[in-house]
Design an enzyme around this catalytic site. Structure first.
Site, PDB file in Angstrom:
ATOM      1  N   ASP A 270     -13.484  -6.998  -5.185  1.00 48.24           N
ATOM      2  CA  ASP A 270     -13.611  -7.262  -3.746  1.00 48.24           C
ATOM      3  C   ASP A 270     -14.972  -7.895  -3.510  1.00 48.24           C
ATOM      4  OD1 ASP A 270     -11.179  -6.037  -3.450  1.00 48.24           O
ATOM      5  OD2 ASP A 270     -11.978  -4.155  -2.644  1.00 48.24           O
TER       6      ASP A 270
ATOM      7  N   ASP B 281       0.857  -1.186   0.000  1.00 45.22           N
ATOM      8  CA  ASP B 281       0.000   0.000   0.000  1.00 45.22           C
ATOM      9  C   ASP B 281       0.889   1.230   0.000  1.00 45.22           C
ATOM     10  OD1 ASP B 281      -2.215  -1.539   0.039  1.00 45.22           O
ATOM     11  OD2 ASP B 281      -2.752  -1.171   2.128  1.00 45.22           O
TER      12      ASP B 281
END
Lengths: 251, 197
Positions: free
Chosen positions: A130, A11
């Site tokens: 997702d 990230d």
């Protein structure tokens, strides 16, 4: 024989890696380039950088980071986060990204998949999905699982493939962060249903979880973050164990 | 010094970065006259072969490249451009190799694109000097060059055997991405730069 890929995910915020990375021999845990280089040395097959910067200046910072990674890294990498236009994607391609990953932008505007595939080839377009189980159905979620959509996961993946996705990155939000293993049931269904590569994501906690996902499903790659960042699973050891289980890996 | 054919087909930043990591000097080839400036020429390429061929034709470099006697290396789609025809866009290509570029057959139970690290068996060509047999390289493509024993210098297998690398006289092609294939890939670039004229 084509190897199964091991993919650490980083990230990135404002050009710096976040989520406490805990490599003993890392001088600057926030430097994505140094971290990426370390992973490449360890035998990672590919890397995914997820840009979680929310500010308007994000794009410029990200492009500089991508260039810097491409200068020093000799393995492929994917950039995800905030890509909504052909221009965003082109800037990343020209900066050295091998693939881009789109998620909510594709859900909001499915034609974007087609446009990106036509402009840069299907091999450049990863559609990240997702998913979360809601009342017995796998439903596509956005914003890290906080926002439910009307889409059923299997249908959306089929649609993404038909529109020109070159690869699917499937994250199970029910498994993500639990370290209880990948969602082998859903991953198996999905890999049997489509004919493009699938990256499994969400739930990796032990070496056995990686063995399971490659033995029980047809996925091509497994992605994880914290087990790699905290050195809980060293990549060379993981690959040796996969090889011992006759799973093809690059050593 | 290496000249990179700059015809607008995809990303050359990764390639130029890989050359820099090997301390190999390079420049861009935009016109026919530029071809004379370099000892070795690389044709990069990603994306659609038919579209890439159109772009290359617009530069006016097709015939001058075909006439070259110095080492030329095509990478991925750049390699496919050296063949006679691609099923991608049903395109006529440069025809330096009398070979066809074909779409992988999904009926063989393989996923398309062929994406990831696959091992190659090479035939001791100078391009692979010092590379251990069965070393893995990074591939990402949906179309492949049919295996041909005359031109094949490295073979990979994906549903069917296909050419991972080809050679005819001074023309070379690699289907994998040497700029993304770890140290083995960088070694290939170094070997190419050492090929004699």
């Amino acid at each position: 024989m084509l190897s199964k890929r091991i993919i650490p995910c980083l990230d990135v915020k404002d050009g710096r890696t976040v989520k406490g990375v805990n490599f003993v021999d890392l001088k600057d845990a926030g430097d994505p380039v140094e971290l990426a280089w370390q992973y490449a040395q360890q035998g990672a097959d590919e890397l995914v950088f997820l840009d979680i910067t929310a500010t308007h200046e994000r794009r410029k910072t990200m492009i500089e980071m991508v260039k810097s990674v491409a200068r020093q890294l000799n393995i492929p990498f994917t950039i995800g986060g905030g890509i909504t236009t052909i221009q965003d994607a082109e800037a990343l391609l020209n900066a050295g990204a091998d693939k881009i990953s789109i998620n909510s932008a594709a859900v909001k505007n499915p034609a974007l998949i087609e446009e990106l595939a036509a402009a840069f080839g299907v091999q450049f377009v990863v559609v990240a999905v997702d998913t979360k189980l809601v009342e017995g159905k796998n439903r596509v979620h956005l914003n890290g699982g906080r926002l439910i959509t009307e889409l059923e996961t299997e249908n959306w993946i089929r649609q993404a493939e038909s529109m020109g996705a070159g690869e699917i990155l499937l994250t199970s939000m029910d498994h993500d962060g639990t370290k209880q293993g990948f969602d082998c049931g859903l991953l198996n269904t999905v890999t049997q249903m489509i004919n493009i590569p699938v990256i499994a994501s969400g739930g990796a906690g032990t070496v056995q979880h990686f063995i399971d996902v490659f033995e029980k499903t047809g996925v091509d790659a497994a992605l994880a973050a914290s087990v790699f960042h905290f050195g809980e699973i060293p990549i060379p050891e993981l690959k040796q164990k996969l090889k011992y289980h006759n799973i093809p890996v690059r050593l | 010094m290496i000249g990179i054919v700059n015809y607008g087909a995809g990303n050359i930043f990764s390639l130029s970065s890989a050359l820099e990591r090997q301390y190999l000097n390079y420049g861009m080839v935009n016109t026919e006259a530029d071809l004379d400036k370099y000892t070795h020429i690389i044709i990069p390429g990603v994306g659609h072969a038919g579209a890439a061929m159109k772009k290359l034709e617009q530069t006016g470099l097709v015939e001058p490249i075909k006439a070259l006697k110095k080492p030329v290396l095509g990478i991925c789609v750049g390699m496919q451009l050296l063949t006679a025809h691609s099923e991608e866009g049903d395109a006529e290509l440069m025809g330096i190799f009398p070979l066809k570029t074909r779409l992988f057959d999904k009926n063989q139970g393989i996923k398309i694109p062929h994406m990831g690290w696959n091992n190659i068996e090479h035939k001791n060509n100078a391009l692979f000097e010092g590379v251990t047999n069965l070393t893995q390289f990074y591939f990402v493509h949906s179309y492949f060059i049919e295996y041909n024993p005359i031109f094949d210098i490295a073979t990979a297998n994906y549903g069917t055997p296909f050419s991972a690398a080809i050679q005819k006289d001074n023309f070379y092609g690699v289907q994998f991405h040497p700029e993304k294939s770890g140290s083995a890939g960088e070694h290939i670039l170094k070997n190419f730069s050492n090929l004699k004229q």
